[in-house]
Enzyme design. Structure first.
Site, PDB file in Angstrom:
ATOM      1  N   ILE A  70       0.834  -1.195   0.000  1.00 42.41           N
ATOM      2  CA  ILE A  70       0.000   0.000   0.000  1.00 42.41           C
ATOM      3  C   ILE A  70       0.873   1.251   0.000  1.00 42.41           C
ATOM      4  O   ILE A  70       1.981   1.244   0.541  1.00 42.41           O
ATOM      5  CB  ILE A  70      -0.968  -0.019   1.210  1.00 42.41           C
ATOM      6  N   CYS A  71       0.375   2.301  -0.636  1.00 45.59           N
ATOM      7  CA  CYS A  71       1.017   3.613  -0.603  1.00 45.59           C
ATOM      8  C   CYS A  71      -0.091   4.643  -0.387  1.00 45.59           C
ATOM      9  O   CYS A  71      -1.123   4.327   0.193  1.00 45.59           O
ATOM     10  CB  CYS A  71       1.821   3.873  -1.880  1.00 45.59           C
ATOM     11  N   ARG A  72       0.070   5.848  -0.859  1.00 42.01           N
ATOM     12  CA  ARG A  72      -0.967   6.865  -0.667  1.00 42.01           C
ATOM     13  C   ARG A  72      -2.115   6.688  -1.661  1.00 42.01           C
ATOM     14  O   ARG A  72      -3.278   6.711  -1.292  1.00 42.01           O
ATOM     15  CB  ARG A  72      -0.362   8.262  -0.803  1.00 42.01           C
ATOM     16  N   GLY A  74      -1.831   4.409  -4.735  1.00 39.34           N
ATOM     17  CA  GLY A  74      -1.764   3.189  -5.532  1.00 39.34           C
ATOM     18  C   GLY A  74      -0.670   3.190  -6.576  1.00 39.34           C
ATOM     19  O   GLY A  74      -0.343   2.148  -7.125  1.00 39.34           O
ATOM     20  N   MET A  98      -3.817   4.298   0.609  1.00 34.63           N
ATOM     21  CA  MET A  98      -4.325   4.745   1.904  1.00 34.63           C
ATOM     22  C   MET A  98      -5.495   5.713   1.745  1.00 34.63           C
ATOM     23  O   MET A  98      -6.351   5.796   2.627  1.00 34.63           O
ATOM     24  CB  MET A  98      -3.210   5.390   2.735  1.00 34.63           C
TER      25      MET A  98
END
Length: 119
Positions: A70-72, A74, A98
């Protein structure tokens, strides 16, 4: 049972949470340190994509386990999945990152366990 296959596979935040609850998969956050400090999913393991791109290994809590990356938003998590699967890891990407996690009403905490924010 969930199958992890080679190559980029995208899952929703709800599916990501289910994978980390129902299997030995770990939620693997590849955002930078300031983003991580502002808010993260409880139980996530952190390793910035920038560090992974330099050849750094996985943190001990993520080694040998399927990764739900996961990141901010995608974008970085898709990059990380390609990098990690190229190294032989089992990894899937959380669609929307996120931002989507928080929008789905899933918990976000800061380093003290208080309510966090998405930076």
């Amino acid at each position: 049972m969930f199958l992890f296959r080679r190559g980029p596979v995208r899952v929703t935040p709800a599916q990501a949470l289910q994978r980390t609850r129902d299997t030995d998969a770990v939620l693997f956050d590849v955002r930078e340190r300031a983003e991580w400090a502002a808010g993260r999913a409880p139980g996530a393991v952190h390793a910035p994509l920038s560090t992974l791109m330099t050849g750094a290994g996985l943190p001990p809590a993520a080694q040998g386990r399927p990764l739900v990356v996961i990141c901010r938003s995608g974008h970085r998590s898709r990059q990380a999945v390609k990098l990690l699967t190229g190294r032989g890891a089992e990894a899937v990407d959380v669609k929307g990152g996120m931002n989507a996690w928080a929008a789905a009403g899933l918990p976000v905490v800061d380093g003290r366990g208080s309510s966090g924010s998405i930076a």
